[in-house]
Design an enzyme around this catalytic site. Structure first.
Site, PDB file in Angstrom:
ATOM      1  N   ASP A   1       0.865  -1.190   0.000  1.00 51.52           N
ATOM      2  CA  ASP A   1       0.000   0.000   0.000  1.00 51.52           C
ATOM      3  C   ASP A   1       0.898   1.236   0.000  1.00 51.52           C
ATOM      4  O   ASP A   1       1.869   1.311   0.776  1.00 51.52           O
ATOM      5  CB  ASP A   1      -0.917  -0.027   1.245  1.00 51.52           C
ATOM      6  CG  ASP A   1      -2.077   0.944   1.122  1.00 51.52           C
ATOM      7  OD1 ASP A   1      -1.839   2.151   0.907  1.00 51.52           O
ATOM      8  OD2 ASP A   1      -3.231   0.509   1.250  1.00 51.52           O
ATOM      9  N   ILE A   2       0.598   2.217  -0.866  1.00 50.80           N
ATOM     10  CA  ILE A   2       1.462   3.408  -0.955  1.00 50.80           C
ATOM     11  C   ILE A   2       1.156   4.442   0.134  1.00 50.80           C
ATOM     12  O   ILE A   2       1.869   5.415   0.263  1.00 50.80           O
ATOM     13  CB  ILE A   2       1.394   4.103  -2.339  1.00 50.80           C
ATOM     14  CG1 ILE A   2      -0.038   4.387  -2.766  1.00 50.80           C
ATOM     15  CG2 ILE A   2       2.149   3.305  -3.390  1.00 50.80           C
ATOM     16  CD1 ILE A   2      -0.136   5.305  -3.963  1.00 50.80           C
TER      17      ILE A   2
ATOM     18  N   VAL B   1     -11.186   2.116  -3.545  1.00 49.54           N
ATOM     19  CA  VAL B   1     -10.783   1.508  -4.813  1.00 49.54           C
ATOM     20  C   VAL B   1     -11.673   0.283  -5.019  1.00 49.54           C
ATOM     21  O   VAL B   1     -11.714  -0.616  -4.169  1.00 49.54           O
ATOM     22  CB  VAL B   1      -9.298   1.111  -4.802  1.00 49.54           C
ATOM     23  CG1 VAL B   1      -8.917   0.446  -6.123  1.00 49.54           C
ATOM     24  CG2 VAL B   1      -8.405   2.327  -4.542  1.00 49.54           C
TER      25      VAL B   1
ATOM     26  N   HIS C   1     -10.149  -6.006  -2.296  1.00 50.44           N
ATOM     27  CA  HIS C   1      -8.822  -6.085  -1.669  1.00 50.44           C
ATOM     28  C   HIS C   1      -8.956  -6.239  -0.166  1.00 50.44           C
ATOM     29  O   HIS C   1      -9.889  -5.721   0.442  1.00 50.44           O
ATOM     30  CB  HIS C   1      -7.965  -4.863  -2.008  1.00 50.44           C
ATOM     31  CG  HIS C   1      -8.598  -3.550  -1.663  1.00 50.44           C
ATOM     32  ND1 HIS C   1      -9.539  -2.941  -2.468  1.00 50.44           N
ATOM     33  CD2 HIS C   1      -8.431  -2.716  -0.606  1.00 50.44           C
ATOM     34  CE1 HIS C   1      -9.915  -1.800  -1.927  1.00 50.44           C
ATOM     35  NE2 HIS C   1      -9.265  -1.637  -0.786  1.00 50.44           N
TER      36      HIS C   1
ATOM     37  N   HIS D   1      -6.681  -5.573   3.265  1.00 55.44           N
ATOM     38  CA  HIS D   1      -5.503  -4.938   3.845  1.00 55.44           C
ATOM     39  C   HIS D   1      -4.883  -5.903   4.857  1.00 55.44           C
ATOM     40  O   HIS D   1      -5.597  -6.480   5.681  1.00 55.44           O
ATOM     41  CB  HIS D   1      -5.883  -3.671   4.617  1.00 55.44           C
ATOM     42  CG  HIS D   1      -6.514  -2.606   3.786  1.00 55.44           C
ATOM     43  ND1 HIS D   1      -5.840  -1.458   3.410  1.00 55.44           N
ATOM     44  CD2 HIS D   1      -7.757  -2.481   3.261  1.00 55.44           C
ATOM     45  CE1 HIS D   1      -6.651  -0.682   2.695  1.00 55.44           C
ATOM     46  NE2 HIS D   1      -7.817  -1.271   2.602  1.00 55.44           N
TER      47      HIS D   1
END
Ligand code: AMP
Length: 139
Positions: free
Chosen positions: A33-34, A98, A102, A104
Site C-alpha cells: 500500500d502506498i 478503490v 482487496h 488490507h
C-alpha cells in the site's frame, strides 16, 4: 454496481502503473500500500475482476483468503509482529475507495496505533518493507 476496468488496481494488474509486488500466484496478487497505516501494510487482490465481497465468487474469496493467511503469517515473521489486522471495505458508504476487491494486511505491535489513512508513505521504506515480506515468504 458494475466493475470499472479502469480502477487503479486493474491498472496495477495490467502493469500500466507501477506497484511494489511482494507475492503472486495464478489467482492473486499482493503489493505494498502506498499510504501505509503500519510498516508492512500490503494489499491482497484477486487477479480477476470483482468490486468487493458483495459480487465476488466463492472461488475469488477462497483464493484471496488463502493468500491473506499466507501473507499474514509472513508479516508476523518479517516485522516480529505480535498481531495482524486484516481489513476490508465494501462500497463507498462502507469505506471503500478503490473498487477492486482487496484485503488490507496490517502487521501490529503492542501499544502501536495504526497511522491515519490517506498519507503517502516514503517509497524507499515501502520498498524495504516489501523486501522483508518477500524474504519471510521465501523462508
Ligand atoms: P480502501 O478502498 O478504502 O480499502 O482503500 C484503498 C487503499 O488503496 C488505500 O489504503 C490506499 O492507500 C491504497 N492505494 C491507492 N492507490 C494505490 C496504489 N497506486 N498503490 C498501492 N496502494 C494504493
Amino acid at each position: 454496481m458494475t466493475y470499472d476496468d479502469d480502477n487503479i488496481f486493474a491498472k496495477i494488474l495490467r502493469e500500466e502503473i507501477p506497484s511494489s509486488r511482494v507475492y503472486e500466484d495464478d489467482d492473486t496478487l499482493v503489493f505494498m500500500d502506498i499510504m501505509p497505516r503500519a510498516d508492512g501494510h500490503c494489499l491482497v487482490i484477486p487477479k480477476t475482476p470483482c468490486r468487493n465481497i458483495l459480487d465476488a465468487s466463492e472461488a475469488q474469496l477462497a483464493a484471496v483468503m488463502r493468500t491473506a493467511q499466507k501473507v499474514a503469517r509472513a508479516v508476523m515473521v518479517a516485522f516480529d509482529a505480535t498481531g495482524v489486522t486484516v481489513q476490508q471495505f465494501n462500497e463507498a458508504d462502507g469505506g471503500q475507495e478503490v473498487f477492486h476487491l482487496h484485503f488490507h494486511i496490517l502487521p501490529r505491535h503492542a501499544d502501536v496505533s495504526l497511522r491515519p489513512p490517506g498519507k503517502m508513505g516514503d517509497m524507499a521504506a515501502i520498498q524495504a518493507h516489501g523486501d522483508q515480506i518477500r524474504g519471510a515468504l521465501g523462508r
